[in-house]
Design a protein around this motif. Sequence first.
Motif, PDB file in Angstrom:
ATOM      1  N   GLU A  75       0.833  -1.204   0.000  1.00  0.00           N
ATOM      2  CA  GLU A  75       0.000   0.000   0.000  1.00  0.00           C
ATOM      3  C   GLU A  75       0.874   1.264   0.000  1.00  0.00           C
ATOM      4  OE1 GLU A  75      -2.873  -0.025   3.141  1.00  0.00           O
ATOM      5  OE2 GLU A  75      -3.799   1.826   2.419  1.00  0.00           O
ATOM      6  N   TYR A 121      -4.725   0.623  -6.504  1.00  0.00           N
ATOM      7  CA  TYR A 121      -4.500  -0.406  -5.494  1.00  0.00           C
ATOM      8  C   TYR A 121      -5.030  -1.719  -6.070  1.00  0.00           C
ATOM      9  CZ  TYR A 121      -4.473  -2.946  -1.091  1.00  0.00           C
ATOM     10  OH  TYR A 121      -4.214  -3.869  -0.117  1.00  0.00           O
ATOM     11  N   THR A 155      -4.636  -8.983   2.960  1.00  0.00           N
ATOM     12  CA  THR A 155      -3.281  -8.944   2.387  1.00  0.00           C
ATOM     13  C   THR A 155      -2.509 -10.183   2.828  1.00  0.00           C
ATOM     14  OG1 THR A 155      -2.115  -7.852   4.214  1.00  0.00           O
ATOM     15  CG2 THR A 155      -3.298  -6.428   2.666  1.00  0.00           C
TER      16      THR A 155
END
Length: 426
Positions: free
Chosen positions: A279, A293, A336
């Motif tokens: 990020e 993203y 993630t």
Amino acid sequence: MQEFMSIQEALEKKEGNVSIRGWVYRVRKHKEKIFIVVRDSTDIIQAIVTKENPSLFEKAKKLTIESSLMLAGKLRKEQRAPNGYEIEVASLEIVGLAEPFPITKDLSEEFLLDVRHLALRSRRLVSSLKIRSTVLFALHECLHKKGFVQVDAPIITPITSEGGAETFKVDYFKKKAFLTQSWQFYGETLVSSFEKVYTIAPSFRAEKSRTPRHLTEFWHCEVEQAWASMEDMINVAQDCIMYSIKKVLENNQKELSVLGVEEEYLKKIKAPFPRITYEEAIRLLRKKYEIEYGQDFGAKEEKEIAKQFDNFVVITNYPLSILKFYHGEDPKMPGTGMNFNIFAPEVGEIVDGSAREPDLKKIKERLKKAKIKLKKAEWYLDSRRYGSVPHAGFGLGVERLVQWICKLDNIRDAIAFPRTLTRLEP
Ligand code: 4AD
Ligand code: MG
């Protein structure tokens, strides 16, 4: 039999009688004098034959580029000669008179690849390959010192671990097989026996892209460890890289100088490598251009990120949507992975690793979501069925590391006989 010394030893001797053997690197024939620059695997040196010795002079006149020879004579200082010394030849024997050598100046890259077996005599290629040898030895040594056991796995496999499109198919007695893309699945099973395992072996990717950093056959240093976290693996990968750089600085000063790589370039790499999340990397890139993203990084992005740090840099926590099914999800940052990449400034991705998903149920869900049927790799899931443990690992591209160390424009020169999209020969 006469005693020979290497050219490097002759240069170190500085004076007196020397006997060397090697190949003609350059030859300049004048009316009264012939200058022969001889090379062997260690260095080059100039030799001179004068008309004062007519039989010797006649012999030297025949010499062609890349002829092999043995010669003896007196060594003396000569500032104008390469390396500052010259041999006054007293005896000369031509061993193999070479036909006109096809490699001359200003030839195309493609031609040089056609005659790669001859191009490998160049000082630049010899230098990058000597450095490659140091790096391979350093990787083995570094991992052995840490207690890792080398356990190799088959090159011909029934599975495609990194994705179906990029596989080379093999006709295995009428069964479908593939050249391995990665040792990882085997590595993950082996941790239950050895805890710390590694291999350095070729991996194959049927990459359709022609880039300066992709080979279809590359050497892959892969590590897997039981009870280990992503953190542990970042440290092992970092140590492997730092140790390789250290060993090259210790052993390859001459090769670095042939390649025009300054010590500072290698010494500026400092551990621990800076670390950011995916990020944060996206935020960094957005200062320069548009990127969403969830988009994967390509060479451009990877190099841009590493450039900002002027060091190797670790990127962690990619969105699960762009990760393979085996990467574990980070409980601290849901959505993630507990995964990382290491980027090098001029090359981009060099290492790819993660803490693996140890839970059978979760990994099955991930497989389902990704629409992957393991079929021939059901056995891989046994590692989760019979005493699953948290474990982590990574793969490091040997040629990518050598490419960075040697500052090579193209990864091809980090391997002797490169295999690429368009290159199967020699
Ligand atoms: O990122 P990759 O595809 O990851 C794996 O294969 C994992 N299964 C490794 C593991 O966790 N055991 O490949 C790992 C590294 C890359 O970071 C890159 O350095 C190198 O291998 N690599 C290549 N090098 C040259 N040519 C190619 N086509 C390469 N593909 C990957
Ligand atoms: Mg990768």
